[in-house]
Design a protein around this motif. Structure first.
Motif, PDB file in Angstrom:
ATOM      1  N   HIS A  20      -9.908  37.972  13.268  1.00  0.00           N
ATOM      2  CA  HIS A  20      -9.619  38.010  14.307  1.00  0.00           C
ATOM      3  C   HIS A  20      -9.923  37.441  15.865  1.00  0.00           C
ATOM      4  CE1 HIS A  20     -13.808  36.786  14.570  1.00  0.00           C
ATOM      5  NE2 HIS A  20     -13.994  37.007  15.994  1.00  0.00           N
ATOM      6  N   TRP A  21     -10.089  36.073  15.247  1.00  0.00           N
ATOM      7  CA  TRP A  21      -9.535  34.862  16.396  1.00  0.00           C
ATOM      8  C   TRP A  21      -8.188  35.120  16.382  1.00  0.00           C
ATOM      9  CZ3 TRP A  21     -13.063  31.351  13.295  1.00  0.00           C
ATOM     10  CH2 TRP A  21     -14.949  31.778  13.162  1.00  0.00           C
ATOM     11  N   LEU A  22      -7.741  35.077  15.804  1.00  0.00           N
ATOM     12  CA  LEU A  22      -5.417  35.240  16.318  1.00  0.00           C
ATOM     13  C   LEU A  22      -5.470  36.215  17.335  1.00  0.00           C
ATOM     14  CD1 LEU A  22      -4.212  36.261  12.494  1.00  0.00           C
ATOM     15  CD2 LEU A  22      -4.355  33.546  13.950  1.00  0.00           C
ATOM     16  N   LEU A  55      -6.588  35.502  22.942  1.00  0.00           N
ATOM     17  CA  LEU A  55      -6.026  34.365  23.231  1.00  0.00           C
ATOM     18  C   LEU A  55      -6.108  33.864  24.810  1.00  0.00           C
ATOM     19  CD1 LEU A  55      -3.325  33.460  20.799  1.00  0.00           C
ATOM     20  CD2 LEU A  55      -5.353  33.001  19.722  1.00  0.00           C
ATOM     21  N   PRO A  56      -6.989  32.166  24.690  1.00  0.00           N
ATOM     22  CA  PRO A  56      -7.302  31.512  25.935  1.00  0.00           C
ATOM     23  C   PRO A  56      -5.632  31.745  26.720  1.00  0.00           C
ATOM     24  CG  PRO A  56      -7.638  30.111  24.080  1.00  0.00           C
ATOM     25  CD  PRO A  56      -7.411  31.468  24.019  1.00  0.00           C
ATOM     26  N   VAL A  57      -5.125  32.201  27.551  1.00  0.00           N
ATOM     27  CA  VAL A  57      -3.693  32.194  28.415  1.00  0.00           C
ATOM     28  C   VAL A  57      -3.964  31.239  29.871  1.00  0.00           C
ATOM     29  CG1 VAL A  57      -2.828  33.566  26.341  1.00  0.00           C
ATOM     30  CG2 VAL A  57      -3.575  34.484  28.655  1.00  0.00           C
ATOM     31  N   ALA A  58      -4.890  30.252  29.797  1.00  0.00           N
ATOM     32  CA  ALA A  58      -4.949  29.324  31.154  1.00  0.00           C
ATOM     33  C   ALA A  58      -3.346  28.863  31.586  1.00  0.00           C
ATOM     34  CB  ALA A  58      -6.066  28.742  31.175  1.00  0.00           C
ATOM     35  N   ARG A  94     -12.382  43.476  23.935  1.00  0.00           N
ATOM     36  CA  ARG A  94     -13.190  42.470  23.675  1.00  0.00           C
ATOM     37  C   ARG A  94     -13.853  42.787  25.130  1.00  0.00           C
ATOM     38  NH1 ARG A  94     -12.343  36.633  22.178  1.00  0.00           N
ATOM     39  NH2 ARG A  94     -11.848  36.358  24.556  1.00  0.00           N
ATOM     40  N   THR A  95     -15.568  42.795  24.894  1.00  0.00           N
ATOM     41  CA  THR A  95     -16.256  42.878  25.515  1.00  0.00           C
ATOM     42  C   THR A  95     -16.849  41.496  25.770  1.00  0.00           C
ATOM     43  OG1 THR A  95     -16.367  45.196  26.819  1.00  0.00           O
ATOM     44  CG2 THR A  95     -17.781  43.893  27.618  1.00  0.00           C
ATOM     45  N   SER A 142      -4.445  24.736  15.894  1.00  0.00           N
ATOM     46  CA  SER A 142      -4.439  25.578  17.133  1.00  0.00           C
ATOM     47  C   SER A 142      -3.450  25.637  17.677  1.00  0.00           C
ATOM     48  CB  SER A 142      -4.116  24.041  17.636  1.00  0.00           C
ATOM     49  OG  SER A 142      -5.432  22.965  17.180  1.00  0.00           O
ATOM     50  N   ALA A 143      -2.149  25.834  16.516  1.00  0.00           N
ATOM     51  CA  ALA A 143      -1.076  26.740  17.968  1.00  0.00           C
ATOM     52  C   ALA A 143      -1.527  28.541  17.411  1.00  0.00           C
ATOM     53  CB  ALA A 143       0.078  26.467  16.737  1.00  0.00           C
ATOM     54  N   LEU A 144      -2.188  28.188  16.400  1.00  0.00           N
ATOM     55  CA  LEU A 144      -2.326  29.987  15.995  1.00  0.00           C
ATOM     56  C   LEU A 144      -3.375  30.554  17.140  1.00  0.00           C
ATOM     57  CD1 LEU A 144      -1.810  30.254  11.995  1.00  0.00           C
ATOM     58  CD2 LEU A 144      -0.421  31.267  14.174  1.00  0.00           C
ATOM     59  N   THR A 145      -4.342  29.682  17.233  1.00  0.00           N
ATOM     60  CA  THR A 145      -5.402  30.498  18.208  1.00  0.00           C
ATOM     61  C   THR A 145      -5.424  29.230  20.075  1.00  0.00           C
ATOM     62  OG1 THR A 145      -6.758  28.321  17.402  1.00  0.00           O
ATOM     63  CG2 THR A 145      -6.970  30.283  16.168  1.00  0.00           C
ATOM     64  N   PHE A 146      -4.147  29.051  19.576  1.00  0.00           N
ATOM     65  CA  PHE A 146      -3.379  29.127  21.290  1.00  0.00           C
ATOM     66  C   PHE A 146      -4.451  27.742  21.836  1.00  0.00           C
ATOM     67  CE2 PHE A 146      -1.627  29.740  25.171  1.00  0.00           C
ATOM     68  CZ  PHE A 146      -0.770  28.663  25.423  1.00  0.00           C
ATOM     69  N   ASN A 147      -5.247  27.504  21.176  1.00  0.00           N
ATOM     70  CA  ASN A 147      -6.682  25.932  21.386  1.00  0.00           C
ATOM     71  C   ASN A 147      -5.671  24.973  21.659  1.00  0.00           C
ATOM     72  OD1 ASN A 147      -8.683  23.861  21.161  1.00  0.00           O
ATOM     73  ND2 ASN A 147      -9.073  24.600  19.012  1.00  0.00           N
ATOM     74  N   GLY A 148      -6.230  24.691  22.881  1.00  0.00           N
ATOM     75  CA  GLY A 148      -5.359  23.238  23.280  1.00  0.00           C
ATOM     76  C   GLY A 148      -6.981  21.748  23.014  1.00  0.00           C
ATOM     77  N   HIS A 149      -7.023  21.804  23.061  1.00  0.00           N
ATOM     78  CA  HIS A 149      -8.353  20.689  22.902  1.00  0.00           C
ATOM     79  C   HIS A 149      -7.615  19.702  22.225  1.00  0.00           C
ATOM     80  CE1 HIS A 149     -12.700  19.754  22.841  1.00  0.00           C
ATOM     81  NE2 HIS A 149     -12.127  18.836  22.847  1.00  0.00           N
TER      82      HIS A 149
END
Length: 283
Positions: free
Chosen positions: A49-51, A54-57, A103-104, A184-191
């Motif tokens: 479900h982490w896919l 996604l954070p889209v800042a 999701r809440t 990182s790309a799949l979870t859109f994790n920019g860290h």
């Protein structure tokens, strides 16, 4: 808790998404799981479900570390290093390809501590994932830790290999930049600690790229799924103990406790230290 963070306690955020097939196929390829399909109605493996959600800042809102700048949904903790410290899950029903989901998220707790490395701030975020019709599928609590920076110049040599203790199940994973970039790309994790070696080593002082805690947790349950195919999970939790870097292989291990019926799951660093420790129970 500092009065500075009090307004964030209890803050909520609502998101919607659809369990689309493309990310499932992409993560299956990343984990070399040729047996996982993404047909309409297929259940997602646990933690996939982490896919979604996604954070889209916008790019303009990212900080130096690649995360969105603080002060939106999450509190504006000034400590620069942010890590995933652990999570707890209740699996109620599977997410399925094609589902419309909601999701809440709620800030459940904010706690300040002092550890060996200095000041720490822990933020606990609760997530409840439902189908669009309101059926609860998953409950999750996610612990985030903020820390002070470490001095740069950490040694960049591979650690002396040491085999982990004997376990019933064991895989050795050789992490590389491609694996970490794809996750990182799949979870859109920019860290940037996961894909930018110069930043990870020269700014944050790590000896190499950091292997994501959620990727390690996913590999834990991937191992469990390989060893106990068809078993239905009821709950899972994990806690981070040590970071894992891409400069040496690491180990994913597990055992089934005959007394409790629970699975004990761990990842070990190349030099034999516990990195993530978790447990899983069955429905």
């Amino acid at each position: 808790m500092s009065d500075t963070y009090a307004p964030w306690l209890g803050r909520t955020e609502h998101s919607t998404d659809t369990v689309s097939a493309a990310p499932v196929r992409a993560l299956a390829a990343t984990l070399d799981r040729d047996d996982i399909t993404a047909r309409p109605g297929d259940p997602l493996p646990p933690l996939w479900h982490w896919l979604y959600f996604l954070p889209v800042a916008p790019q303009r809102e990212l900080g130096e570390d690649g995360h969105p700048r603080r002060g939106g949904f999450l509190p504006p903790v000034p400590l620069p290093r942010r890590m995933w410290a652990g999570s707890r899950f209740e699996f109620v029903a599977p997410l399925r390809v094609g589902d419309a989901i909601e999701r809440t998220s709620t800030i459940l707790n904010i706690e300040q501590k002092t550890g060996r490395s200095g000041e720490l701030v822990f933020v606990c975020v609760g997530h409840e994932v439902c189908r669009a019709d309101g059926e609860v599928l998953l409950r999750e609590e996610h612990d985030i830790v903020y820390r002070a920076p470490s001095p740069a110049g950490a040694p960049k040599v591979a650690p002396e290999p040491k085999a982990p203790p004997a376990h019933a199940w064991q895989r050795t994973i050789a992490p590389d930049a491609a694996l970490l970039f794809r996750y990182s790309a799949l979870t859109f994790n920019g860290h940037r600690i996961h894909y930018d070696r110069t930043y990870a080593t020269e700014v944050e002082g790590y000896p190499g790229l950091v292997v994501h805690g959620p990727l390690q947790a996913t590999l834990m349950l991937d191992l469990l799924g390989r060893e106990r195919p068809g078993a239905q999970l009821g709950a899972f939790s994990f806690q981070a103990r040590q970071p894992v870097f891409d400069i040496a292989p690491f180990h994913v291990c597990g055992d089934l406790d005959a007394g409790t019926g629970e699975a004990h799951l761990l990842t070990y660093t190349a030099d034999g230290r516990v990195a993530l420790e978790g447990s899983a129970s069955f429905a």
